[in-house]
Design an enzyme around this catalytic site. Structure first.
Site, mmCIF file in Angstrom:
data_model
loop_
_atom_site.group_PDB
_atom_site.id
_atom_site.type_symbol
_atom_site.label_atom_id
_atom_site.label_comp_id
_atom_site.label_asym_id
_atom_site.label_seq_id
_atom_site.Cartn_x
_atom_site.Cartn_y
_atom_site.Cartn_z
ATOM 1 N N GLU A 173 0.682 -1.245 0.068
ATOM 2 C CA GLU A 173 0.162 -0.099 -0.048
ATOM 3 C C GLU A 173 0.780 1.316 -0.112
ATOM 4 O O GLU A 173 0.763 2.077 0.850
ATOM 5 C CB GLU A 173 -1.205 -0.069 1.238
ATOM 6 C CG GLU A 173 -1.848 -1.154 1.062
ATOM 7 C CD GLU A 173 -3.171 -0.996 1.821
ATOM 8 O OE1 GLU A 173 -3.345 -0.168 2.841
ATOM 9 O OE2 GLU A 173 -4.138 -1.964 1.690
ATOM 10 N N GLU A 301 -4.945 -8.824 -0.637
ATOM 11 C CA GLU A 301 -5.566 -8.467 0.665
ATOM 12 C C GLU A 301 -7.392 -8.189 0.113
ATOM 13 O O GLU A 301 -7.631 -7.508 -0.786
ATOM 14 C CB GLU A 301 -5.578 -7.142 1.141
ATOM 15 C CG GLU A 301 -4.239 -7.308 2.224
ATOM 16 C CD GLU A 301 -3.669 -6.192 2.791
ATOM 17 O OE1 GLU A 301 -4.671 -5.480 3.179
ATOM 18 O OE2 GLU A 301 -2.516 -5.926 2.797
HETATM 19 O O1 AHR Z 1 -5.365 -6.128 6.792
HETATM 20 C C1 AHR Z 1 -5.241 -4.805 7.524
HETATM 21 C C2 AHR Z 1 -4.658 -3.734 6.677
HETATM 22 O O2 AHR Z 1 -5.620 -3.470 5.578
HETATM 23 C C3 AHR Z 1 -3.179 -4.042 6.216
HETATM 24 O O3 AHR Z 1 -2.358 -3.860 7.041
HETATM 25 C C4 AHR Z 1 -3.343 -2.894 5.243
HETATM 26 O O4 AHR Z 1 -2.320 -3.400 4.121
HETATM 27 C C5 AHR Z 1 -4.666 -2.746 4.604
HETATM 28 O O5 AHR Z 1 -4.905 -1.452 4.722
#
Ligand code: AHR
Length: 499
Positions: A173, A301
Site C-alpha cells: 500500500e 488482501e
Molecule cells: O489487513 C489490514 C490492513 O489493511 C493491512 O495492514 C493494510 O495493508 C490494509 O490497509
C-alpha cells in the site's frame, strides 16, 4: 428450473493453488496468541506454533502465507527479529494498537510455521521506511546457499540451509500506509528495490524458480495507480497486487459483523460482487502495458471488514464471522476461479483473529468460522483445471440499487477426472431447483457437502459447531447430468465422478 451447463471437456486454465492463500500480519492477536504462543506456553505447541491451529490449517490445505504485513511490513526491520530472543529489539506497533512488539516471532519462526503447514512462502518487504540494502540482505539471508555475510548469519542463528521463497512483495500500500507515494514515484522505487531482490540459485535444488516480485498495486478502483505503475515498472514486475475489502457502509461506520438486517445482507453481497468489475478493469489496463501478459494479478488482501467486536481493542480488528462471510468467501473464490488465467494468487485477510479470519482463538479454545468451512469445501479446486460452466440466474434483492444474481458458480476438473462444482445461493429466503446439464459426458457418482444456516448464524467458543458443513443428499443423477435443489443462504460443493 435453472439450467446449469457444465462442459468437462473444455478446460480454461489451471486454478493455481495460491488463489486459496492467506495473510498473517503482526496485528492484534493474529501472530501472537493466534498462531504463535511460544515454546513455554501451556497451550499445546510445536516450537511455539499452536498445534490445534496448525492442524486445522493443514486440513484446509493452506497453500501460501503472506507475512509480516500489511501496513506493518513498511515499518518492520527484519534484523530486529533474528538471533537470541532475549536480545531482540522491542518496538512499538504504531499501526495496530500501539502495542509493544517484542520481535519474538521473526523470519526463522515464520519459516518454521510455513514448514509445519507445508505451504509456500510470501514475504512482504519494507520500502516505506527501509533501505534497498536492508531488503536485498533479507533476500540473501533467506535464500543464499553459499558463503556470504547473510548466509553465514543465518547459519549462526541455527539455520544452515536456505529457505524456499516463492513470492516477495516490494512494499505494501505504497499509496497509503506504505509511504503515501504517487504511482510514478513508487514505480521508480519499485524498479530500484526490485533490482536488488536477487535470485540465488541453489545447487541442491537446481529447478527452483526465481522469486516472484510483486509490485504494490491499486486500492479498489484506483486505475490511475495501475496505469502509472504498469507504464513505468510493468516489465520488471511478476505480479501486481490489488486490495479490495467488502465494507458494508463507510470506513467510519462499517457495520456490525453479527447484527445486520436483510437489506444490509444484499448490500454486502452487492459490494462483494464489485470484485469482478475491478479484476476486469485492472486487467484491461495491465494488458495494455504488458502485451505478453507476464504480470499476474495478485489479490493479496480481500475479505469483509466490519466494526470491531464491542469491548475489543479497536486497533486489533477482531470481528465475528457469520453465514454472510461464508457467502462473501464463496462468491469471491468462484470469481477468482473464473479468472484463473490471470490471477496467480489471492490472500484473504487475515488468517486468525483479524478481519475475515478462518479461525478465532480465546486462550486455549479455538473455533473454525463459516469462512474456514468454505475454504475447506473449495480445496479440491486447488491446482485443478477450470472447466467451462454457466448457470442461469435471476436478479434478487430488496432495493433496486442493490440487486444481485441469485446464484454464482465455478467448476474444475482434477487429474483424476473428478469434477468439483461450487455454487453459492445468495438468497436469504429462496431455495432453487437446478438442472445440471453435462455436455458429452455422463456421471458415475456424486458426493456433496452443504454449508447452510440462518444468515446471522456463527460459531462461538461456547457453541463452536452452530455452522458446519454436512452431507448433502438432495440430488438426483439423470441422463443429462445431475439435478438438485440448493437451499437458501448456502454454499454447496459437488464432487462428481464421471464415467
Ligand atoms: O489487513 C489490514 C490492513 O489493511 C493491512 O495492514 C493494510 O495493508 C490494509 O490497509
Amino acid at each position: 428450473m435453472a439450467k446449469f451447463y457444465v462442459n468437462p471437456n473444455i478446460k480454461r486454465g489451471k486454478i493455481n493453488k495460491e488463489i486459496y492463500g492467506h495473510f498473517s500480519e503482526h496485528l492484534g492477536r493474529c501472530i501472537y496468541e493466534g498462531l504463535y504462543v511460544g515454546e513455554d506456553s501451556n497451550i499445546p505447541n510445536t516450537n511455539g506454533m499452536r498445534n490445534d491451529v496448525v492442524e486445522a490449517l493443514k486440513e484446509m490445505k493452506l497453500p501460501v502465507l503472506r507475512w509480516p504485513g500489511g501496513c506493518f511490513a513498511d515499518e518492520y526491520h527484519w534484523k530486529d527479529g533474528i538471533g537470541p530472543k532475549e536480545t531482540r529489539k522491542k518496538m512499538i506497533n504504531t499501526h495496530w494498537g500501539g502495542v509493544v512488539e517484542d520481535n519474538s516471532f521473526g523470519t526463522h519462526e515464520f519459516m518454521e510455521l510455513c514448514d509445519q503447514l507445508g505451504c509456500e512462502v510470501y514475504v512482504n518487504g519494507n520500502v516505506g521506511s527501509g533501505t534497498v540494502q536492508e531488503m536485498s540482505e533479507w533476500v540473501e539471508y533467506m535464500t543464499f546457499s553459499g558463503v556470504s555475510p547473510m548466509a553465514d548469519l543465518r547459519a549462526k542463528n541455527g539455520h544452515e540451509k536456505p529457505w524456499k521463497l516463492k513470492y516477495f512483495g516490494v512494499g505494501n500500500e505504497s499509496w497509503g500506509c506504505g509511504g503515501n507515494m504517487t504511482p510514478e514515484h513508487y514505480a521508480n522505487e519499485f524498479r530500484r528495490y526490485a533490482t536488488f531482490v536477487r535470485h540465488y540459485p541453489n545447487p541442491d535444488e537446481p529447478d527452483l524458480p526465481r522469486v516472484q516480485k510483486i509490485a504494490c498495486g491499486p486500492n479498489v478502483g484506483d486505475y490511475h495507480w495501475t496505469e502509472g505503475v504498469m507504464k513505468t515498472a510493468g516489465w520488471i514486475a511478476d505480479g501486481l497486487s490489488l486490495h479490495y475489502y467488502t465494507v458494508p457502509f463507510t470506513w467510519e461506520k462499517k457495520g456490525s459483523s453479527t447484527d445486520f438486517d436483510d437489506k444490509t445482507w444484499y448490500l454486502t453481497l452487492k459490494k462483494t460482487l464489485l470484485m469482478e468489475e475491478l479484476i476486469n478493469n485492472h486487467l484491461a489496463i495491465m494488458d495494455h502495458y504488458d502485451r505478453s501478459r507476464k504480470t499476474k494479478l495478485i489479490i493479496d488482501e480481500w475479505g469483509t471488514w466490519y466494526d470491531v467486536e464491542p469491548g475489543t481493542n479497536p486497533g486489533f480488528l477482531y470481528q465475528q464471522n457469520t453465514m454472510r462471510d461464508a457467502l462473501v468467501a464463496g462468491i469471491n473464490l468462484n470469481i477468482f476461479n473464473k479468472h484463473c488465467n490471470r490471477i496467480e494468487m489471492a490472500n484473504i485477510a487475515q488468517l486468525v483473529n483479524v478481519l475475515q479470519a478462518v479461525i478465532l482463538t480465546e486462550g486455549e479454545k479455538m473455533v473454525l468460522t463459516p469462512t474456514y468451512h468454505v475454504f475447506n469445501m473449495y480445496k479440491n479446486h486447488q491446482d485443478a483445471q477450470l472447466i467451462e460452466s454457466y448457470i442461469e440466474t435471476e436478479k434478487i434483492g430488496l432495493e433496486d440499487k442493490n440487486m444481485v444474481p441469485n446464484l454464482l458458480e465455478s467448476c474444475s476438473i482434477n487429474e483424476n477426472g473428478v469434477v468439483t462444482a461450487t455454487i453459492t445461493n445468495l438468497s436469504i429466503t429462496d431455495a432453487y431447483d437446478i438442472e445440471g446439464v453435462f455436455t458429452d459426458s455422463s456421471i458415475k457418482s456424486v458426493k456433496a457437502t452443504i454449508l447452510t444456516n440462518e444468515m446471522h448464524a456463527h460459531n462461538t467458543f461456547d457453541a463452536p459447531e452452530t455452522v458446519k458443513p454436512v452431507e448433502f443428499t438432495d440430488y438426483k443423477i439423470t441422463d443429462k447430468g445431475v439435478n438438485f435443489k440448493i437451499p437458501a443462504c448456502s454454499v454447496l460443493e459437488l464432487e462428481i465422478e464421471m464415467n
